[in-house]
Structures are given as C-alpha cells and as structure tokens.
Design an enzyme around this catalytic site. Structure first.
Site, PDB file in Angstrom:
ATOM      1  N   LYS A 295      29.230  -2.004 -78.691  1.00 45.49           N
ATOM      2  CA  LYS A 295      29.115  -2.951 -79.807  1.00 45.49           C
ATOM      3  C   LYS A 295      27.698  -2.918 -80.346  1.00 45.49           C
ATOM      4  CE  LYS A 295      32.237  -6.375 -77.845  1.00 45.49           C
ATOM      5  NZ  LYS A 295      32.141  -7.511 -76.929  1.00 45.49           N
TER       6      LYS A 295
ATOM      7  N   GLY B 174      24.286  -4.206 -81.401  1.00 42.98           N
ATOM      8  CA  GLY B 174      23.597  -5.358 -80.799  1.00 42.98           C
ATOM      9  C   GLY B 174      23.184  -5.053 -79.371  1.00 42.98           C
ATOM     10  N   GLY B 175      23.962  -4.174 -78.712  1.00 43.21           N
ATOM     11  CA  GLY B 175      23.584  -3.661 -77.398  1.00 43.21           C
ATOM     12  C   GLY B 175      23.392  -4.712 -76.318  1.00 43.21           C
TER      13      GLY B 175
ATOM     14  N   LYS C 122      28.633   3.331 -78.734  1.00 41.93           N
ATOM     15  CA  LYS C 122      29.884   3.479 -77.968  1.00 41.93           C
ATOM     16  C   LYS C 122      30.558   2.144 -77.674  1.00 41.93           C
ATOM     17  CE  LYS C 122      27.714   3.422 -73.470  1.00 41.93           C
ATOM     18  NZ  LYS C 122      27.365   4.008 -72.245  1.00 41.93           N
TER      19      LYS C 122
ATOM     20  N   GLY D 280      15.215  -9.844 -55.901  1.00 39.21           N
ATOM     21  CA  GLY D 280      14.252  -9.502 -56.948  1.00 39.21           C
ATOM     22  C   GLY D 280      13.752 -10.763 -57.624  1.00 39.21           C
TER      23      GLY D 280
ATOM     24  N   ILE E 168      14.450 -11.169 -64.534  1.00 35.84           N
ATOM     25  CA  ILE E 168      15.871 -11.542 -64.453  1.00 35.84           C
ATOM     26  C   ILE E 168      16.111 -12.441 -63.245  1.00 35.84           C
ATOM     27  CG2 ILE E 168      18.213 -10.646 -64.103  1.00 35.84           C
ATOM     28  CD1 ILE E 168      17.502  -8.255 -65.797  1.00 35.84           C
TER      29      ILE E 168
ATOM     30  N   HIS F  45      -1.129 -32.968 -83.590  1.00 36.47           N
ATOM     31  CA  HIS F  45      -1.017 -33.875 -82.458  1.00 36.47           C
ATOM     32  C   HIS F  45       0.157 -34.812 -82.664  1.00 36.47           C
ATOM     33  CE1 HIS F  45      -2.290 -36.509 -79.209  1.00 36.47           C
ATOM     34  NE2 HIS F  45      -2.116 -37.548 -80.009  1.00 36.47           N
TER      35      HIS F  45
ATOM     36  N   ALA G  53      13.418  -6.519 -76.015  1.00 36.62           N
ATOM     37  CA  ALA G  53      14.120  -6.305 -77.281  1.00 36.62           C
ATOM     38  C   ALA G  53      13.139  -6.216 -78.451  1.00 36.62           C
ATOM     39  CB  ALA G  53      15.110  -7.437 -77.516  1.00 36.62           C
TER      40      ALA G  53
END
Ligand code: NAI
Length: 459
Positions: free
Chosen positions: A40, A42-43, A38, A177, A181, A436, A312
């Site tokens: 784009k 890629g969401g 609905k 929170g 995120i 190293h 994802a």
C-alpha cells in the site's frame, strides 16, 4: 504496452515515505514518474509504523487521563481498554490518511504500478511481465523488523507488526530492546494495564540519546512501575503453552504472556536485483554518496535502506532531494545531524543535533545547561517532569544540541531544530519572546540562562 510507452524520467521502487515524497516532488517539477508498490502506498510509516503507533500512544494517554482525573480534582473512573475500539480509532486515522495519499498520487499524475518490482538493469524495473524503463531509478524499499538468532518469531513472540493488532491487553509483556520502538510499546502496554519488563543489552534505555535523557526516562518509567533490566543480554526465548520465557546471560528468567522483539530494523534489499545491477551493498544497506547516488549512474537510493537514522521525515527529505537533483536543481546536501528525533513514550523525548559527548568530540570545549520543567508553568499544570538541555560549543558559541524530555515535549522540536540548524547563539534565542504559559517557554528559559540572564531559574 510498448516499451516506449512504459518509459519515464524516474521509476521509483517502493511507495513508502521516501518513495512517494520523491514521486510527488518529481511530478511537481514536471518529470514523468512511475511508482511501484507491492502493498500500500504510505509504506511502514502509515500502515505499520509512525501513524498506528502514535494512535496507540494517544489512546494510552487517554487511559492515563481517565485513571488520573482525581489528581486534577475531576472524578473519573477507569474501567478497561477495549482493543477493538482502539483499533477502529487507529484504523480510522490510517484510513483517512491513506485515502488522502491515494488522491495525491492521482492528482500528481503519477503512474502507480501495483506489484513486486525488481531492478533488472540500471534503467529498468520489472513488475510481473511489465518492464518499466527509467532515465533514473530510485530505490526506496524500506525496512523490516529484525529479530535475533535463536528468537524465532511466531505465537507469543512478535515484532511491532503483530503487536499493532492485538485483540486483547496481555497481562504481562516482556519487551526485548529498550530503543525507540521498545520504550514506545512499553509505554503503551503499561498505560493499557499490562505489567511490563524491558530487557536491554546496553547499560541504558534509548542509548542513542544524551545520557541525561536516559536517566530521566528510567526514573519516570520506574515511577510508572515499568521494570527496565539494562545491561541484560538475552540468551534464550522459549514458548510453552500460555507463557513465553526469556533467559538472560545472568541466568535470570522473565516470564510473560507476550515477548515483543524490538532490536532494530533491517533494510529490505534481498533478492531485488540490486547487487546484480552493480549497486554496492554493505550488510544489506545500499551505500550512497552524500547526494544519494549509488555509484551506478542514474540509480539513487533513499530512506531506511540508506545507512543512518531510520525516520520517515528523513525519507521525505531524501526523496525530495533526489527528485530535485534529477531535475537539475542542485539541492543542498541533507545534514544528518540536523534531523529532529522524537520518541513518543510518556514522557516524550525530543532531540536535535549533538549529544554533549558528541559535541565534545567535534568541537572540543562545550558547555551545557539543563532547564528543569519544574520552573515551567505549563509543565506544572500538566503535572509533568523533565528538562530541556542545551549544548553549546565554546569555539563558535553556537547551540549544537537540544535534548528535551517531558509530556508533550515532542511538539517543541520544531524550534529546537531551527536553533541548531541556524547555529543560533543563546543570545539570539534569548532575544525572542516565548509565549507564556507554554512548554515552549522552557526552550526560551534555557537560552536566557545560557545567555547569562536566567528568569525562572538559577544561573
Ligand atoms: P533501536 O535501534 O532504536 O533499538 C534497539 C535496541 O535493542 C537497542 O537499544 C539495542 O541495544 C537493543 N538490543 C539489541 N540486541 C539486543 C539483545 N540481544 N538483547 C537486548 N537488547 C538488545 O531499534 P528499534 O527500537 O527496533 O527501532 C527501529 C528503528 O525504527 C529505529 O531506527 C528507530 O529510529 C525507528 N523508529 C522511530 C520511531 C520514532 O522516531 N518515534 C518510532 C519507532 C521506530
């Protein structure tokens, strides 16, 4: 278009990470695919999640570097963060990836249908007046940023969706929170120059991680002057003119210019016809078996609408799994505990497998080892602190969890996931030579120590 012409092997509802990965794999396997989106392709990940937030975090790192040049003998001055410049950088990244993704949809020969779809039967998805018929249907409608009852979004109270396009740097920010995120945005705002307070109901930040990680993060945030109020429940949030005020159960109030609500993401499954078609929902999530079947023959679900880690790369893996399942390839079931997790705050957190406590519950006796980045040359060069914690089960001797924190440690999760995924013994890993000086060496050192032959560490 005739109904016959609008029939496919698979119709996928949702073009985010889970949906498009399923579409690509199915097309590669020779199946005909319709992908309904609905907004784009890629969401959330590409347009409102992983990619834009990590671009902001990189801009934050650049700001910190500019501020701290002197520490490395380089005279720099930090002036300010120009949000329009940050957005054009961020949007440039998204734009290039979006263009590439659109090209991949085309080159895979996928029928891309723009519009809001609804499941109208176990074999049909309706978009406007177009009815797409699928021998199989894959539900992949993703998630949205939740809020709390009584915390109404709008104005100065927002979720990550709006915080991604702020046109200025707020001087004071409250983050509700202290999960993934929350700590990522707290990190960005702090680096951009805001005064940040995190309000977290649980006793520690990033509560899903091993407690040792939370402790180190809290210490690092304190040093950065990010205030973290843990064990703090919000009772009210109100806006008045130029400020937003949150009230905590303790009676304490925190006033700022912006309240970022980061209390989890909920599944997008309302009013899409799922329940009517016979799909079982639990608190909005789609219930599936381990092969991602919903219980309605031919209907599968992938990504954030399926209970579990909302990541994802889990969506990609589930999408690929379902495409292969439909093509009859009998793919191996995805082990949720083998999925790597990275939180891109500064310092970064990366983990895979079980926390020490979870390992104890599953395996009984466990042992663990914490390798301090103080002994790691590259981490010292970067002036970062942290550790690599390895958890080993006594019954099998195998490594069942790796937990890391420190600047850039997210990049180390690849080897950690191979170790946990292949149930490696510390001796196996200790025998592999790590370059190293790299931060990757810290993983090697932790396993050397667990194998009883520490190098830059005490036994
Ligand atoms: P989260 O579940 O990670 O954290 C939400 C936090 O809010 C929890 O610690 C919870 O205790 C706290 N909380 C809930 N109600 C509260 C209240 N009334 N007062 C104070 N604190 C309260 O959810 P978050 O951070 O919103 O992320 C959503 C999803 O997105 C997660 O599943 C995450 O995995 C995913 N994500 C992953 C990223 C990554 O992998 N780097 C980046 C961003 C998001």
């Amino acid at each position: 278009m005739t109904a016959e012409a609008d029939s496919y092997d698979i119709v996928i509802l949702g073009g985010g990470s889970g949906g498009y990965a399923c579409a690509f794999r199915a097309a590669e396997l020779g199946l005909s695919v319709a992908l309904v989106e609905k907004d784009k392709v890629g969401g959330t990940c590409l347009h409102r999640g992983c990619i834009p937030t990590k671009a902001l975090l990189h801009a934050a790192e650049v700001a910190d570097t500019a501020r701290e040049g002197e520490k490395f003998g380089v005279k720099t001055t930090f002036e300010s963060v120009d949000m329009s410049g940050v957005h054009s950088y961020k949007d440039g990244v998204i734009g290039r990836l979006y263009k590439g993704l659109q090209g991949l949809v085309k080159s895979h020969g996928i029928t891309y249908v723009e519009g809001t779809g609804r499941l109208t039967s176990p074999t049909t998805v309706t978009v406007g007046d177009r009815v797409l018929t699928g021998k199989n249907i894959v539900l992949a409608t993703g998630s949205y940023a939740k809020t709390l009852p009584g915390v109404e979004l709008g104005g100065r109270i927002m979720t990550s969706d709006q915080a991604l396009s702020l046109d200025h740097v707020p001087s004071r920010v409250t983050v509700l929170g202290g999960g993934v995120i929350g700590v990522e945005f707290a990190s960005v705002f702090n680096s951009f120059g805001s005064e940040v307070t995190i309000v977290e109901a649980l006793p520690r930040l990033v509560a899903a991680e091993d407690p040792a990680i939370s402790k180190q993060l809290e210490r690092a945030f304190k040093k950065r002057k990010i205030t973290a109020l843990t064990g703090a429940k919000l009772t009210d949030a109100s806006q008045d003119g130029d400020v937003v005020t949150v009230t905590l159960e303790s009676g304490e109030t925190v006033t700022s210019d912006l309240l970022l609500v980061a209390v989890g993401r909920g599944p997008v499954t309302d009013d899409l016809g799922y329940a009517e078609a016979g799909v079982t929902l639990d608190r909005g999530y789609v219930i599936t078996d381990e092969r991602l079947r919903t219980g309605v023959p031919g209907v599968y679900a992938v990504g954030d609408i399926v209970p579990g880690l909302q990541l994802a790369h889990r969506g990609f893996a589930q999408g690929i799994f379902v495409a292969e399942e439909i093509a009859g390839k009998q793919p191996a079931v995805i082990e949720e505990s083998g999925i790597p997790r990275v939180t891109y705050c500064e310092p970064e957190i990366a983990s895979v497998g079980l926390t020490e406590e979870a390992a104890h519950e599953r395996h009984g006796e466990v042992s663990s080892y914490e390798y301090n980045l103080g002994g790691n040359g590259k981490s010292q060069i970067l002036a970062t602190q942290g550790f690599v914690k390895v958890v080993r089960a006594a019954d099998t001797g195998a490594v069942v969890g790796v937990h890391m924190i420190g600047a850039r440690m997210g990049e180390q999760v690849g080897e950690a996931q191979l170790i946990v995924g292949w149930e490696a013994l510390p001796d196996d890993v200790a025998g592999l030579i790590h370059a190293h000086p790299t931060q990757n060496e810290s993983l090697g050192e932790a396993h050397l120590a667990l194998a009883g032959k520490p190098l830059h560490a005490h036994a």
